[in-house]
Design an enzyme around this catalytic site. Structure first.
Site, short mmCIF file in Angstrom:
data_model
loop_
_atom_site.label_atom_id
_atom_site.label_comp_id
_atom_site.label_asym_id
_atom_site.label_seq_id
_atom_site.Cartn_x
_atom_site.Cartn_y
_atom_site.Cartn_z
N GLU A 93 22.67 36.49 34.74
CA GLU A 93 22.36 37.08 33.45
C GLU A 93 22.24 38.59 33.54
OE1 GLU A 93 18.83 35.36 31.90
OE2 GLU A 93 19.50 33.32 32.35
N CYS A 113 20.01 45.80 32.39
CA CYS A 113 19.19 45.11 33.38
C CYS A 113 20.11 44.18 34.16
CB CYS A 113 18.10 44.33 32.64
SG CYS A 113 17.12 43.28 33.72
N CYS A 120 16.52 32.84 42.95
CA CYS A 120 15.60 33.71 43.66
C CYS A 120 14.75 32.87 44.60
CB CYS A 120 14.70 34.45 42.67
SG CYS A 120 13.58 35.64 43.48
N CYS A 124 7.87 33.18 42.15
CA CYS A 124 6.71 33.66 41.40
C CYS A 124 6.43 32.65 40.29
CB CYS A 124 7.01 35.04 40.79
SG CYS A 124 7.35 36.29 42.02
N CYS A 127 7.99 32.89 36.57
CA CYS A 127 9.38 33.34 36.42
C CYS A 127 10.36 32.18 36.45
CB CYS A 127 9.70 34.32 37.54
SG CYS A 127 11.37 34.96 37.44
N CYS A 341 14.44 36.82 31.87
CA CYS A 341 14.39 36.34 33.21
C CYS A 341 14.82 34.91 33.48
CB CYS A 341 12.97 36.52 33.75
SG CYS A 341 12.19 37.94 33.04
N1 SAH Z 1 12.41 40.37 42.05
C1 SAH Z 1 12.20 41.62 41.39
C2 SAH Z 1 13.12 41.78 40.23
C3 SAH Z 1 12.96 40.69 39.18
S1 SAH Z 1 12.29 41.38 37.77
C4 SAH Z 1 10.76 41.77 40.97
O1 SAH Z 1 10.02 40.80 41.06
O2 SAH Z 1 10.36 42.85 40.59
C5 SAH Z 1 10.74 40.77 37.69
C6 SAH Z 1 10.16 41.29 36.39
O3 SAH Z 1 10.64 40.47 35.32
C7 SAH Z 1 8.67 41.14 36.36
O4 SAH Z 1 8.00 42.22 36.94
C8 SAH Z 1 8.47 41.10 34.88
O5 SAH Z 1 8.55 42.42 34.41
C9 SAH Z 1 9.65 40.34 34.35
N2 SAH Z 1 9.38 38.90 34.09
C10 SAH Z 1 9.81 37.83 34.78
N3 SAH Z 1 9.38 36.68 34.24
C11 SAH Z 1 8.67 37.04 33.15
C12 SAH Z 1 7.97 36.30 32.15
N4 SAH Z 1 7.93 34.98 32.13
N5 SAH Z 1 7.34 37.02 31.19
C13 SAH Z 1 7.38 38.38 31.18
N6 SAH Z 1 8.04 39.11 32.09
C14 SAH Z 1 8.67 38.46 33.06
#
Ligand code: SAH
Length: 358
Positions: A93, A113, A120, A124, A127, A341
């Site tokens: 994406e 982005c 991944c 987390c 995510c 995400c």
């Molecule tokens: N692995 C890297 C890049 C992925 S971006 C990292 O962790 O930084 C990760 C970012 O995506 C998070 O910091 C947040 O800003 C956003 N993100 C991911 N899942 C999300 C969710 N469910 N709600 C809001 N922001 C989210």
């Protein structure tokens, strides 16, 4: 026959070297690069100021497209989301965000982005990208090509890049750095290094390595918890690189680069949104002179957590302000297209799993 090389992963000096082997002058490399990045050619055949036999050799040696747009979705706020298919049919994406007050200080209007991995490995808890683990790293060309295609499909100039899509960029370090060189180069997409933000879960050795790179990239660290106890509940990676080590690496980055960094902090109701966490986060950010992006949690199907009420988010931000820490409370963009995400890919895969019942 040997597999073809993706031209969008090739650096100028490498192309000059290849052309030299064919006894072609260096200016031909610049002609090719101009076709690829400035005129956004869709085939080598189009490159009309190159001799026909050279065009043929190029087409035999190089692949022009590494990704293929499967679908795009518009949100009402003009955020646009792209689902790209790779040659092995994997999906990634990419999002085009018209204005990003929380992500960049510039008033330039377009941010892309990009994703760096299929899936991944870091899992987390908030995510969608990590729900099924990691399949593979993206090649440099697959990273570059996301930006290239978004620009071509929308006709928009791309001013900023945030490496915040699917995957952990610093776990795909070499391909990432090569891609960023192409995105940054004047012969490539010409995006200023200061307008490229790399976001990481906090891979300590790689943050240090990034600090030693000549490119003046921006660093964002996904913190999401201001104590080990809270962060560990949200991000399993914290067991490997606990806060003390992570913050020492951030300190090293900030002092080596002499640049401001950013912490991202997703606000999740009753998990990390206490005022005690806000106090601790304020202390951390102040010490590092870092900016904080507060992001209200975007609910993911199949995950349990909720976003806090708006007032609670504002109170959290207020505590940061009392510490003299600059922060933004992100206004949601693209929620209605699941721009957060990994969600579009999941939906696409689910839809395709449903075999029609006859
Ligand atoms: N692995 C890297 C890049 C992925 S971006 C990292 O962790 O930084 C990760 C970012 O995506 C998070 O910091 C947040 O800003 C956003 N993100 C991911 N899942 C999300 C969710 N469910 N709600 C809001 N922001 C989210």
């Amino acid at each position: 026959m040997a597999e073809k090389t993706d031209i969008k992963s090739v650096l100028r000096e490498e192309l000059v070297g290849q052309l030299d082997k064919w006894r072609e002058p260096a200016y031909r490399a610049d002609q090719v690069l101009r076709w690829v990045y400035e005129k956004q050619a869709g085939s080598f055949e189009e490159m009309s100021n190159l001799p026909a036999n050279l065009r043929q050799k190029l087409a035999e040696t190089f692949e022009l497209n590494a990704v293929h747009a499967l679908k795009t979705r518009h949100a009402t706020d003009t955020t646009e989301k792209f689902l790209f298919q790779l040659r092995d049919h994997s999906l990634v994406e990419t999002v085009l965000i018209p204005a990003t007050p929380g992500l960049t200080s510039s008033s330039d209007r377009h941010t892309v982005c990009v994703s760096t991995q299929v899936g991944c490995a870091f899992a987390c808890k908030f995510c969608a990208s990590g729900l099924e683990g990691v399949k593979r790293n993206l090649s440099a060309a697959e990273i570059v090509d996301q930006v290239w295609h978004v620009r071509k499909l929308t006709g928009e100039k791309v001013n900023n890049i945030v490496v915040m899509g699917m995957g952990e960029p610093l776990a795909n370090y070499d391909n990432l750095m090569r891609a960023l060189k192409v995105l940054n180069a004047p012969w490539g997409l010409g995006i200023g290094a200061r307008k490229i933000t790399v976001s990481t879960v906090g891979l300590v050795p790689r943050i240090k390595q990034l600090a030693e790179e000549p490119m003046q990239l921006r660093l964002a660290v996904s913190l999401h918890g201001a104590t080990d106890e809270v962060r560990e509940r949200i991000m399993p990676v914290n067991k490997k690189y606990p806060l003390k080590e992570l913050l020492a690496a951030c300190d090293f980055y900030v002092n080596t680069k002499r640049r401001m960094m950013t912490f991202e902090y997703i606000l999740i109701a009753d998990v990390n949104d206490s005022l005690e966490q806000a106090q601790k986060l304020g202390g951390i950010a102040k010490r590092l002179r870092a900016k904080v992006n507060l992001i209200p949690y975007n609910p993911v199907e199949g995950l349990l957590w909720r976003r806090p009420e708006r007032d609670r988010c504002k109170m959290f931000q207020h505590v940061l302000m009392q510490h003299g820490v600059a922060s933004t409370l992100r206004t949601e963009k693209g929620t209605d297209i699941n721009a957060a995400c990994g969600q579009l890919r999941l939906q696409h895969e689910k839809a395709n799993e449903q075999t029609p019942v006859s």
